[in-house]
Design an enzyme around this catalytic site. Structure first.
Site, short mmCIF file in Angstrom:
data_model
loop_
_atom_site.label_atom_id
_atom_site.label_comp_id
_atom_site.label_asym_id
_atom_site.label_seq_id
_atom_site.Cartn_x
_atom_site.Cartn_y
_atom_site.Cartn_z
N GLU A 62 0.82 -1.22 0.00
CA GLU A 62 0.00 0.00 0.00
C GLU A 62 0.85 1.26 0.00
OE1 GLU A 62 -2.81 -0.82 -0.78
OE2 GLU A 62 -2.79 -2.90 -0.09
N HIS A 66 1.75 2.20 -3.51
CA HIS A 66 0.65 2.96 -4.12
C HIS A 66 0.70 4.42 -3.67
CE1 HIS A 66 -1.10 -0.48 -5.94
NE2 HIS A 66 -1.71 -0.96 -4.88
#
Length: 300
Positions: free
Chosen positions: A200, A203
């Site tokens: 994550e 991202h």
């Protein structure tokens, strides 16, 4: 943008809201109470299910704190996010109950803003309202209000399709709030938590350093998913062997990255039909892109 347990529901949008800062990584974990699924809202505080949720929540928070303070890859990514000028907000990382959502974690929570509602246009005559396709109908407003009552991590593919449709019709504005969630009931151990956080955070870095539009540009989405799968360690040989997914040792890492990236891209209604094609087009360049690492983090 979700880290799959081989099946994902992805919620993304076109705008991120990081703030410029050079602060430390303190206070990035949530202090909010346990987020419960709709099926568990009625759990009694003393019930076995509630006790299990509490235990999962506490264990997840412990994994996150250990990762932020001890894992060199997570610390490196957080430091680089700040160097890029993007300050994660307080409560950036959340441990929550994801209900039936088949995902290990995700990045980005959608905030919806109505641009024109039936209530705000009630002073105009009915004929004009009927001709103005940018004005939300009362049924659309009802769907909008219902989505606001659901935990963001539990929004479905149908919810995302309705959001995209409403945004394309200029009825709502979607904004991606920078937030990482870990699905506390799906975390296996510290290593699993660390890999999910790294995924994550990749991202987060991609959305900070570029003007990516992963909800509308499927190549953008494919690229960040390829990078996150590749750099997180989620396609490590041991994990794949344990899961029984090894067919060919040679080249299996890239096969795993492709497989998982396609699953994530398929979860975007704009990209579902040609998800494999988008991943194939982006793969060579994005698989080689190890930013902010100077080489793949597993190559020490």
């Amino acid at each position: 943008l979700s880290s799959p347990n081989e099946v994902t529901v992805t919620n993304t949008a076109t705008h991120t809201t990081f703030k410029t800062s050079n602060t430390t990584t303190d206070n990035y974990t949530t202090t909010k109470p346990i987020a419960t699924s709709s099926s568990s809202n009625s759990l009694s505080p003393g019930s076995e299910q509630h006790k299990q949720q509490q235990k999962q929540h506490e264990e997840c928070n412990k994994y996150v704190q250990n990762g932020l303070s001890k894992d060199p890859t997570i610390k490196f990514l957080m430091e680089n996010l700040l160097k890029l000028g993007c300050k994660p907000p307080q409560g950036f990382i959340n441990c929550i109950d994801c209900g039936n959502k088949k995902a290990g974690a995700g990045f980005g929570m959608i905030e919806e803003t109505i641009l024109s509602s039936s209530a705000s246009s009630s002073s105009t005559n009915d004929d004009n309202n009927d001709n103005n396709t940018n004005i939300m109908t009362r049924e659309e407003e009802k769907e909008f209000n219902y989505r606001q009552t659901k935990p963001k991590c539990q929004q479905t593919l149908s919810d995302l399709q309705n959001q995209i449709k409403a945004q394309n019709a200029n009825k709502i504005k979607l904004r991606l709030l920078p937030e990482i969630f870990l699905c506390q009931q799906h975390l296996v151990n510290q290593e699993h938590s660390n890999q999910s956080l790294v995924h994550e955070l990749i991202h987060a870095i991609d959305l900070c350093r570029t003007k990516m539009d992963p909800i509308n540009n499927c190549i953008h989405m494919a690229c960040t998913e390829i990078r996150a799968e590749n750099l997180s360690g989620e396609c490590g040989i041991v994990r794949e062997m344990v899961n029984g997914r090894i067919r060919n040792f040679k080249g299996h890492g890239s096969e795993c990255v492709k497989r998982r990236a396609i699953l994530s891209v398929e979860a975007n209604p704009n990209c579902k039909v040609k998800a494999k094609d988008y991943v194939d087009v982006a793969f060579e360049r994005c698989f080689k892109d190890t930013f902010p690492f100077d080489r793949h983090p597993n190559l020490r």
